[in-house]
Motif scaffolding. Structure first.
Motif, PDB file in Angstrom:
ATOM      1  N   UNK A  21      33.952  86.419  93.730  1.00 27.08           N
ATOM      2  CA  UNK A  21      32.922  86.002  92.883  1.00 27.08           C
ATOM      3  C   UNK A  21      31.837  86.749  93.434  1.00 27.08           C
ATOM      4  N   UNK A  22      31.507  87.882  93.157  1.00 27.00           N
ATOM      5  CA  UNK A  22      29.805  88.484  93.025  1.00 27.00           C
ATOM      6  C   UNK A  22      29.012  87.393  93.220  1.00 27.00           C
ATOM      7  N   UNK A  23      28.356  87.452  91.928  1.00 21.54           N
ATOM      8  CA  UNK A  23      27.797  86.355  91.188  1.00 21.54           C
ATOM      9  C   UNK A  23      27.387  85.400  92.283  1.00 21.54           C
ATOM     10  N   UNK A  24      28.884  84.074  92.641  1.00 18.58           N
ATOM     11  CA  UNK A  24      28.215  83.716  93.098  1.00 18.58           C
ATOM     12  C   UNK A  24      27.983  83.626  94.674  1.00 18.58           C
ATOM     13  N   UNK A  25      28.928  84.867  95.613  1.00 20.31           N
ATOM     14  CA  UNK A  25      27.959  85.146  96.650  1.00 20.31           C
ATOM     15  C   UNK A  25      26.659  85.756  96.399  1.00 20.31           C
ATOM     16  N   UNK A  26      26.133  86.503  95.826  1.00 17.68           N
ATOM     17  CA  UNK A  26      24.893  86.578  95.893  1.00 17.68           C
ATOM     18  C   UNK A  26      24.076  85.619  95.821  1.00 17.68           C
ATOM     19  N   UNK A  27      24.080  84.566  94.699  1.00 19.30           N
ATOM     20  CA  UNK A  27      23.949  83.004  94.713  1.00 19.30           C
ATOM     21  C   UNK A  27      23.561  82.169  95.757  1.00 19.30           C
ATOM     22  N   UNK A  28      24.800  82.780  97.237  1.00 19.56           N
ATOM     23  CA  UNK A  28      24.823  82.186  98.393  1.00 19.56           C
ATOM     24  C   UNK A  28      23.579  82.884  99.034  1.00 19.56           C
ATOM     25  N   UNK A  29      23.628  84.397  98.906  1.00 20.66           N
ATOM     26  CA  UNK A  29      22.654  84.532 100.088  1.00 20.66           C
ATOM     27  C   UNK A  29      20.914  83.870  99.750  1.00 20.66           C
ATOM     28  N   UNK A  30      20.829  84.109  98.462  1.00 17.26           N
ATOM     29  CA  UNK A  30      19.607  83.826  98.140  1.00 17.26           C
ATOM     30  C   UNK A  30      19.425  82.055  98.919  1.00 17.26           C
ATOM     31  N   UNK A  31      20.397  81.604  98.144  1.00 17.45           N
ATOM     32  CA  UNK A  31      19.876  80.106  98.578  1.00 17.45           C
ATOM     33  C   UNK A  31      20.487  79.246 100.268  1.00 17.45           C
ATOM     34  N   UNK A  32      20.701  80.217 100.570  1.00 17.90           N
ATOM     35  CA  UNK A  32      21.415  80.002 102.093  1.00 17.90           C
ATOM     36  C   UNK A  32      20.384  80.852 102.792  1.00 17.90           C
ATOM     37  N   UNK A  33      19.189  81.483 101.975  1.00 19.00           N
ATOM     38  CA  UNK A  33      18.689  81.940 103.210  1.00 19.00           C
ATOM     39  C   UNK A  33      18.881  82.959 104.418  1.00 19.00           C
ATOM     40  N   UNK A  34      20.254  83.953 103.234  1.00 22.19           N
ATOM     41  CA  UNK A  34      20.838  85.008 104.218  1.00 22.19           C
ATOM     42  C   UNK A  34      19.783  85.922 104.554  1.00 22.19           C
ATOM     43  N   UNK A  35      19.695  86.513 105.600  1.00 22.96           N
ATOM     44  CA  UNK A  35      18.195  87.778 106.416  1.00 22.96           C
ATOM     45  C   UNK A  35      18.748  88.548 105.285  1.00 22.96           C
ATOM     46  N   UNK A  36      20.237  89.267 105.558  1.00 20.97           N
ATOM     47  CA  UNK A  36      20.764  90.737 104.606  1.00 20.97           C
ATOM     48  C   UNK A  36      21.646  90.917 104.380  1.00 20.97           C
ATOM     49  N   UNK A  37      22.840  92.339 103.471  1.00 20.28           N
ATOM     50  CA  UNK A  37      23.577  92.391 103.067  1.00 20.28           C
ATOM     51  C   UNK A  37      24.103  93.295 103.276  1.00 20.28           C
ATOM     52  N   UNK A  38      25.200  93.993 103.683  1.00 21.57           N
ATOM     53  CA  UNK A  38      25.216  95.448 103.631  1.00 21.57           C
ATOM     54  C   UNK A  38      26.380  95.448 102.170  1.00 21.57           C
ATOM     55  N   UNK A  39      26.066  96.513 101.345  1.00 20.31           N
ATOM     56  CA  UNK A  39      27.595  95.571 100.159  1.00 20.31           C
ATOM     57  C   UNK A  39      27.842  97.236 100.047  1.00 20.31           C
ATOM     58  N   UNK A  40      29.186  96.912 100.123  1.00 20.64           N
ATOM     59  CA  UNK A  40      30.297  97.966 100.352  1.00 20.64           C
ATOM     60  C   UNK A  40      31.181  98.278  98.896  1.00 20.64           C
ATOM     61  N   UNK A  41      31.801  99.536  98.957  1.00 19.64           N
ATOM     62  CA  UNK A  41      33.216  99.298  97.567  1.00 19.64           C
ATOM     63  C   UNK A  41      33.943  98.388  97.114  1.00 19.64           C
ATOM     64  N   UNK A  42      33.754  97.574  96.114  1.00 17.79           N
ATOM     65  CA  UNK A  42      33.881  97.888  94.583  1.00 17.79           C
ATOM     66  C   UNK A  42      32.134  97.574  94.430  1.00 17.79           C
ATOM     67  N   UNK A  43      31.135  97.115  95.046  1.00 16.96           N
ATOM     68  CA  UNK A  43      30.388  95.922  94.357  1.00 16.96           C
ATOM     69  C   UNK A  43      28.635  96.806  94.514  1.00 16.96           C
ATOM     70  N   UNK A  44      28.653  98.226  95.638  1.00 18.56           N
ATOM     71  CA  UNK A  44      27.462  98.607  95.415  1.00 18.56           C
ATOM     72  C   UNK A  44      26.773  98.931  93.780  1.00 18.56           C
ATOM     73  N   UNK A  45      27.140  99.271  92.712  1.00 19.07           N
ATOM     74  CA  UNK A  45      27.062  98.541  91.299  1.00 19.07           C
ATOM     75  C   UNK A  45      26.532  97.820  90.263  1.00 19.07           C
ATOM     76  N   UNK A  46      27.457  96.798  90.803  1.00 14.52           N
ATOM     77  CA  UNK A  46      27.613  95.765  89.918  1.00 14.52           C
ATOM     78  C   UNK A  46      26.625  94.735  90.446  1.00 14.52           C
ATOM     79  N   UNK A  47      26.123  94.902  91.883  1.00 12.87           N
ATOM     80  CA  UNK A  47      25.517  94.182  92.306  1.00 12.87           C
ATOM     81  C   UNK A  47      23.779  94.374  92.113  1.00 12.87           C
TER      82      UNK A  47
END
Length: 294
Positions: free
Chosen positions: A56-82
């Motif tokens: 669930x990519x949208x939920x994962x990215x929402x978690x980064x924002x909501x939880x104040x996670x400083x940074x996230x590396x993105x690998x296949x297969x999410x590099x364009x979908x994100x």
């Protein structure tokens, strides 16, 4: 199997002020966590790094924002979908429509691409003549970074091989190269794999190129980072070819991510130590010139 233990333990104990960084990948591994956490320990930084996957990519990215996670590396297969899930793109990501790094500044998520820089620097430091013809397999986000870096280094004679009849021709045309749906009978002096062939998992034993083409090439470049030496790289090394491995790329791009997350650039010794722990001494040896003379 007991996990390796890093020699560097100077990082503060995890607490409420600890900054969390992470990665999202279809096939998460341990190398990124080992490299980043070793650097945090070496420099005494109150950070911790953990790898994840998601369905669930949208939920994962929402978690980064909501939880104040400083940074996230993105690998296949999410590099364009994100991309649609972010607030903006820095120039490196915008130029190739591919993200491998997210930086969170007080809830504002910006996408970067440090793959491009790593590829460009490694190819340049290997002293590879831009007149060298190449065949590249793949058409995803990492393929864009590699093709763009080669184009910007002056390479003009290249073939993009991709079965995807939409993405393959579009990538080749965008950067001024040829497209083929299948590998040509004849290879090229430089062979580049930007597919999952050879990656840990179901395709771990597969060669990215026929043995005859590997024997005839001069340079073998594989972006697969796990394992550090894929069957393609192993065959090229056995044949005495110049190699660039995905583990080398992932170390250099991770260093750039580390700088974006922390604002600190580690010295060459710290990078080599972390690369040795994460990927082994062979990768670190091949990286030495790139980081010591960078």
């Amino acid at each position: 199997m007991t996990a390796p233990v890093s020699a560097f333990t100077g990082k503060p104990s995890i607490g409420r002020d600890t900054q969390l960084c992470m990665s999202l990948s279809g096939r998460p591994g341990n190398a990124g966590s080992r490299l980043h956490n070793t650097l945090y320990g070496r420099l005494g930084l109150d950070y911790v790094y953990k790898s994840f996957t998601t369905t669930d990519l949208p939920a994962a990215i929402g978690g980064i924002r909501a939880l104040g996670i400083r940074g996230c590396a993105i690998s296949m297969p999410f590099k364009e979908a994100v991309i649609p899930l972010l607030d903006g793109l820095e120039g490196s990501a915008r130029a190739i429509d591919s993200v491998n790094t997210i930086v969170n500044d007080d809830g504002v998520l910006t996408g970067y691409n440090t793959d491009y820089t790593a590829v460009r620097d490694l190819v340049a430091r290997r002293g590879i003549d831009p007149a060298t013809p190449f065949v590249l397999r793949g058409s995803g986000g990492m393929a864009k970074a590699v093709v763009a870096a080669l184009r910007d280094l002056g390479f003009r004679d290249g073939t993009v091989v991709a079965r995807n009849a939409k993405a393959g021709p579009a990538l080749a045309e965008q950067y001024g190269f040829r497209w083929l749906p299948e590998l040509p009978e004849q290879g090229a002096p430089m062979l580049i794999n930007v597919t999952p062939l050879g990656m840990e998992g179901p395709q771990a034993d597969e060669l990215a190129f026929p043995v005859e083409q590997i024997a005839a090439c001069q340079i073998a470049f594989d972006v697969v980072a796990q394992p550090a030496e894929t069957p393609f790289i192993q065959a090229a090394l056995a044949a005495g070819k110049t190699v660039i491995s995905g583990a080398e790329v992932i170390v250099l791009q991770a260093v750039e991510q580390f700088v974006l997350y922390t604002g600190i650039r580690p010295d060459a010794d710290a990078i080599i130590d972390a690369a040795t722990f994460a990927h082994g001494p062979n990768v670190a040896t091949r990286l030495r010139d790139a980081v010591c003379n960078g």
